[in-house]
Motif scaffolding. Structure first.
Motif, PDB file in Angstrom:
ATOM      1  N   PRO B  95       0.796  -1.223   0.000  1.00 14.45           N
ATOM      2  CA  PRO B  95       0.000   0.000   0.000  1.00 14.45           C
ATOM      3  C   PRO B  95       0.833   1.280   0.000  1.00 14.45           C
ATOM      4  O   PRO B  95       0.493   2.250  -0.657  1.00 14.45           O
ATOM      5  CB  PRO B  95      -0.826  -0.095   1.286  1.00 14.45           C
ATOM      6  CG  PRO B  95      -0.908  -1.551   1.589  1.00 14.45           C
ATOM      7  CD  PRO B  95       0.399  -2.125   1.097  1.00 14.45           C
ATOM      8  N   ARG B  96       1.948   1.261   0.735  1.00 12.70           N
ATOM      9  CA  ARG B  96       2.723   2.512   0.809  1.00 12.70           C
ATOM     10  C   ARG B  96       3.388   2.836  -0.508  1.00 12.70           C
ATOM     11  O   ARG B  96       3.489   3.997  -0.899  1.00 12.70           O
ATOM     12  CB  ARG B  96       3.736   2.436   1.947  1.00 12.70           C
ATOM     13  CG  ARG B  96       2.972   2.468   3.264  1.00 12.70           C
ATOM     14  CD  ARG B  96       3.781   2.639   4.496  1.00 12.70           C
ATOM     15  NE  ARG B  96       5.062   3.277   4.399  1.00 12.70           N
ATOM     16  CZ  ARG B  96       5.285   4.557   4.673  1.00 12.70           C
ATOM     17  NH1 ARG B  96       4.298   5.351   5.008  1.00 12.70           N
ATOM     18  NH2 ARG B  96       6.497   5.036   4.609  1.00 12.70           N
ATOM     19  N   ILE B  98       2.223   2.055  -3.423  1.00  8.14           N
ATOM     20  CA  ILE B  98       1.175   2.505  -4.333  1.00  8.14           C
ATOM     21  C   ILE B  98       0.726   3.931  -3.985  1.00  8.14           C
ATOM     22  O   ILE B  98       0.596   4.784  -4.858  1.00  8.14           O
ATOM     23  CB  ILE B  98      -0.012   1.523  -4.313  1.00  8.14           C
ATOM     24  CG1 ILE B  98       0.446   0.168  -4.862  1.00  8.14           C
ATOM     25  CG2 ILE B  98      -1.187   2.059  -5.121  1.00  8.14           C
ATOM     26  CD1 ILE B  98      -0.540  -0.961  -4.658  1.00  8.14           C
ATOM     27  N   LEU B  99       0.524   4.197  -2.704  1.00  7.14           N
ATOM     28  CA  LEU B  99       0.090   5.543  -2.308  1.00  7.14           C
ATOM     29  C   LEU B  99       1.125   6.585  -2.703  1.00  7.14           C
ATOM     30  O   LEU B  99       0.789   7.659  -3.192  1.00  7.14           O
ATOM     31  CB  LEU B  99      -0.145   5.592  -0.792  1.00  7.14           C
ATOM     32  CG  LEU B  99      -1.385   4.826  -0.301  1.00  7.14           C
ATOM     33  CD1 LEU B  99      -1.372   4.709   1.214  1.00  7.14           C
ATOM     34  CD2 LEU B  99      -2.659   5.522  -0.772  1.00  7.14           C
TER      35      LEU B  99
END
Lengths: 258, 245
Positions: B95-96, B98-99
């Protein structure tokens, strides 16, 4: 950007005798990040939240928090007084029922001011000014500062609880179904407010909700819990748009449009 | 950390290697719906590659995988980080990663705008700029300029888009995707519900992006738009997993 998590949970478990509250839960939370925990009632999400936030003793596992001075501490190693101080200053906790987080017979200004006094503010004029500023930020009219929350509507009480929690500029905020008891229109206002404040203040947040729309609106990351275990985790929009676990698919399929 | 500029210019911004995806529908007895197989593509600065092929062949799914909105079962999706020039794998699903790539590298115009209650059109457009570090006023000004350019009535700027028409919502969505100067732009039928005049505005905006070196991966059913902007067409039927099913 910060290179280190503010909170690290490792293999956390809570048992009530033989029954599992939650088990094998691990995650990291970084500053500025909102993590939502979703699942039906009884899935263990509130138990997890209470264990992480020091309100409930865990049975196993670790919860490590990076303090303001950068030192990482295991919460179980903190003394009672240290933990209480952390809860009153560096952390916030927004309850589903505002009455659990407010003093209903103390004025709105007093509710906000009390947290300030916990961090050592003593000057009456300063406290009142800051309280009034925060009431404004949560859209409560200035002339209600001396009213007791008992006389407020549900939405106002919830906004007051948010102001009370944020006035000390916490770095980590816990929320348990913060919009759970509110009408839809009132919910939207509270959510909008939370969204703005969280991003303006760069808060790290752990929010428990059964409402996937709330999770989508507020969080960047999601944990899906079932029977005390995390069955799926990831980027919020990925989990909601491409759920993998049968239970996540069921949750997403059960709502009209998330 | 930094690469020589000559190498950086020739290195792809985006590279898909052996990418595959299948949906497993657990509520339908675990039926498996293969989407794509062995997707291979590279995208360089200043290119507009158009994904082509019939509906349901997996074009939008490819965009969503690149944006990190869909998970990836096989292969790698490498994106060059604009800060340090390193390749990062979106397919890892972290997630990090991608964010961070959304904050600085990948912009996306989805087919439909997801309206948020109480958030005005101008805030919707300004949001990715704020996330990339712009000041509030500068972000709002840029958002306003874009909405004006796309001929959205100014009376709508401060209203939440929930009640807007399809074409109005789409223009808000386009303004949002075009607001930042991210090096990679994903477009999923951005002109589908626009009139001829606004379609022309969007074509000009795409051409400007390309001149600035933005790499675009897009889906355009409108042939005239496609012919104007495409530097290359990629037939997705070649990657489709449907026949193999």
């Amino acid at each position: 950007m910060s290179r280190q998590p503010i909170l690290t949970v490792g293999n956390l478990e809570k048992r009530y005798g033989a029954r599992i509250g939650c088990t094998e839960v691990s995650f990291d939370l970084w500053p500025g990040e909102v993590l939502a925990i979703v699942g039906e009632s009884g899935s263990g999400k509130t138990t997890l939240l209470n264990c992480i936030s020091g309100r409930l003793a865990r049975s196993a596992g670790s919860v490590r928090y990076r303090m303001r001075d950068g030192v990482i501490r295991e919460l179980a190693d903190l003394g009672e007084a240290e933990l209480r101080f952390l809860m009153r200053t560096d952390w916030g906790f927004v309850h589903q029922n505002p009455a659990d987080g407010l003093r209903m017979r103390v004025s709105a200004g007093g509710n906000v001011g009390e947290r300030l006094m916990a961090v050592g503010e003593r000057h009456y004029g300063c406290i009142r000014r800051t309280a009034s500023d925060w009431l404004g930020r949560v859209e409560i009219a200035g002339d209600r500062i001396d009213d007791q929350p008992i006389a407020f509507s549900g939405g106002m009480r919830q906004r007051l609880q948010i102001a009370r929690n944020l006035v000390t500029r916490p770095r980590l905020l816990f929320m348990d179904e913060p919009t759970g008891g509110l009408d839809v229109s009132v919910q939207a206002r509270v959510l909008d407010l939370l969204r703005g404040l969280v991003s303006d203040l760069g808060l790290a947040v752990v929010i428990v909700t059964h409402d996937l729309a709330v999770a989508r609106l507020l969080s960047q990351r999601l944990l899906v819990m079932k029977e005390g275990r995390v069955v799926e985790s990831g980027l919020t929009d990925r989990v909601l748009d491409d759920p993998h676990h049968p239970y996540s698919q069921l949750l997403v399929a059960s709502i009209p449009e998330a | 950390m930094t690469q020589p500029s000559s190498l950086a210019a020739s290195a792809p911004l985006l590279s898909l290697q052996e990418v595959g995806k299948t949906f497993t529908m657990h509520l339908r007895g675990g039926v498996r719906l293969p989407v794509v197989n062995n997707v291979e593509l590279e995208l360089h600065p200043g290119e507009c590659a158009v994904l082509a092929g019939p509906s349901g062949i997996g074009k939008s799914s490819i965009l969503r995988m690149v944006y990190g909105n869909y998970s990836v079962d096989h292969g790698r999706i490498l994106i060059r980080n604009r800060e340090n020039g390193q390749l990062e794998d979106i397919a890892s699903g972290d997630p990090r990663t991608i964010l961070e790539s959304r904050r600085h590298t990948i912009a996306y115009v989805s087919q439909f705008l997801r309206a948020i209650p109480r958030v005005s059109a101008i805030e919707v457009v300004a949001e990715p700029l704020r996330a990339a570090g712009w000041e509030r006023d500068a972000a709002r000004q840029r958002a306003q300029d874009l909405l004006q350019r796309l001929n959205l009535p100014s009376a709508l700027f401060d209203l939440p888009p929930a009640t807007f028409s399809g074409g109005e919502k789409q223009r808000v969505n386009i303004a949002r995707g075009f607001a930042t100067d991210h090096p990679l732009l994903l477009l999923d039928e951005p002109t589908a519900s626009l009139d001829a005049h606004n379609r022309e505005v969007v074509v000009e905006m795409i051409e400007e992006k390309l001149r600035c070196g933005t790499a675009i991966l897009g889906i355009f059913h409108d042939e005239t738009v496609r012919d104007r902007v495409a530097t290359r067409t990629i037939d997705v039927s070649g990657f489709s997993a449907r026949e193999a099913a």
